[in-house]
Write a protein that holds these residues in place. Structure first.
Motif, PDB file in Angstrom:
ATOM      1  N   LYS A   1       8.461 -17.757 -47.652  1.00  0.00           N
ATOM      2  CA  LYS A   1       7.074 -18.195 -47.846  1.00  0.00           C
ATOM      3  C   LYS A   1       7.012 -19.527 -48.616  1.00  0.00           C
ATOM      4  CE  LYS A   1       2.624 -16.640 -49.638  1.00  0.00           C
ATOM      5  NZ  LYS A   1       1.922 -17.111 -48.428  1.00  0.00           N
ATOM      6  N   THR A   2       7.971 -19.721 -49.535  1.00  0.00           N
ATOM      7  CA  THR A   2       8.015 -20.994 -50.271  1.00  0.00           C
ATOM      8  C   THR A   2       8.294 -22.158 -49.324  1.00  0.00           C
ATOM      9  OG1 THR A   2       8.813 -19.843 -52.251  1.00  0.00           O
ATOM     10  CG2 THR A   2       9.173 -22.220 -52.141  1.00  0.00           C
ATOM     11  N   VAL A   3       9.240 -21.928 -48.397  1.00  0.00           N
ATOM     12  CA  VAL A   3       9.553 -22.982 -47.416  1.00  0.00           C
ATOM     13  C   VAL A   3       8.345 -23.246 -46.520  1.00  0.00           C
ATOM     14  CG1 VAL A   3      11.049 -23.613 -45.496  1.00  0.00           C
ATOM     15  CG2 VAL A   3      12.006 -22.408 -47.480  1.00  0.00           C
ATOM     16  N   ILE A   4       7.671 -22.181 -46.079  1.00  0.00           N
ATOM     17  CA  ILE A   4       6.504 -22.340 -45.202  1.00  0.00           C
ATOM     18  C   ILE A   4       5.388 -23.091 -45.934  1.00  0.00           C
ATOM     19  CG2 ILE A   4       4.692 -21.082 -43.986  1.00  0.00           C
ATOM     20  CD1 ILE A   4       6.752 -18.917 -43.377  1.00  0.00           C
ATOM     21  N   GLN A   5       5.223 -22.774 -47.217  1.00  0.00           N
ATOM     22  CA  GLN A   5       4.175 -23.464 -47.979  1.00  0.00           C
ATOM     23  C   GLN A   5       4.476 -24.954 -48.106  1.00  0.00           C
ATOM     24  OE1 GLN A   5       1.388 -22.008 -48.940  1.00  0.00           O
ATOM     25  NE2 GLN A   5       0.621 -24.002 -49.710  1.00  0.00           N
TER      26      GLN A   5
END
Length: 237
Positions: free
Chosen positions: A110-114
């Protein structure tokens, strides 16, 4: 033999040897059937190997084998339930650890997607005519929502695992209740042994009479008259 068979025999239409063989075969069949019936042993409830516990029969009581000893069976229940509960706790702990790892991995993704969402938002502002940036921004936003749902399911699974572990604690309470029943039964057994104990050893006691006057259904009981007659016969010798 019927009249027709007798007439046929007198006229010579029946072969005596053949008739004798048929008679021997039929006798053998009957004998085999009798042997088969005699080989079948009747059901004996007093045999420990054939006894089956049934609520419909109050007598005879179950033989004192390992399968019927109450304290022995309860000890097996507490031991086996504790072992199985330990195995279940190990499995639940493994599932809980996997769910924890899954949450960490989802948060990392989710951090990468954000970061991708922030990048495509910047590119969409600087290059509003490039539709690819807007399309990638929309896809990453949808994936971010999906990851939130997955993270929520993993967290709910972790909470459920904790509830299961709390419920499994009742197994230990049940074990303690069974052990308390065992202790009461053992105390009663010890009390009954002391209550019926005597000063004379059983091997030194006089054997009990098999038949007594007044017993019903016994024809072997010797009457008083018979005893007096027996004593009188001794006096005549």
């Amino acid at each position: 033999m019927t009249q027709e068979e007798l007439d046929a025999l007198m006229s010579g239409d029946i072969d005596l040897d053949e008739a004798y063989e048929e008679t021997e075969l039929s006798s053998t069949d009957v004998k085999n059937e009798e042997d088969t019936v005699s080989e079948e042993e009747p059901y004996n409830e007093t045999d420990p190997e054939k006894y089956r516990v049934s609520a419909l029969h109050s007598w005879p009581p179950p033989p004192p084998t390992d399968e019927n000893k109450m304290v022995h069976q309860l000890d097996d229940v507490t031991k086996e339930s504790e072992e199985k509960a330990s195995e279940i706790f190990d499995l639940i702990e493994g599932i809980s650890n996997d769910l924890g790892k899954g949450e960490k991995q989802v948060k990392s993704v989710k951090t990468v997607i954000q970061s991708n969402i922030e990048l495509f938002e910047t590119l969409s502002v600087k290059f509003p005519h490039v539709e690819a940036f807007k399309a990638q921004l929309s896809k990453n936003q949808d994936i971010s929502l999906t990851m939130d749902e997955i993270l929520e399911m993993l967290q709910n699974g972790g909470d459920t695992i904790m509830n299961v572990m709390d419920i499994m604690q009742y197994q230990d309470i049940h074990r303690q209740k069974i052990e308390r029943v065992i202790n009461v039964m053992r105390a009663l057994s010890t009390y009954m042994n002391h209550l019926f104990s005597g000063k004379i050893d059983d091997s030194k006691r006089v054997a009990s009479a098999v038949h007594l006057p007044g017993d019903s259904g016994n024809d072997d009981v010797v009457s008083s008259d018979d005893i007096e007659a027996l004593l009188a016969s001794f006096g005549k010798k």
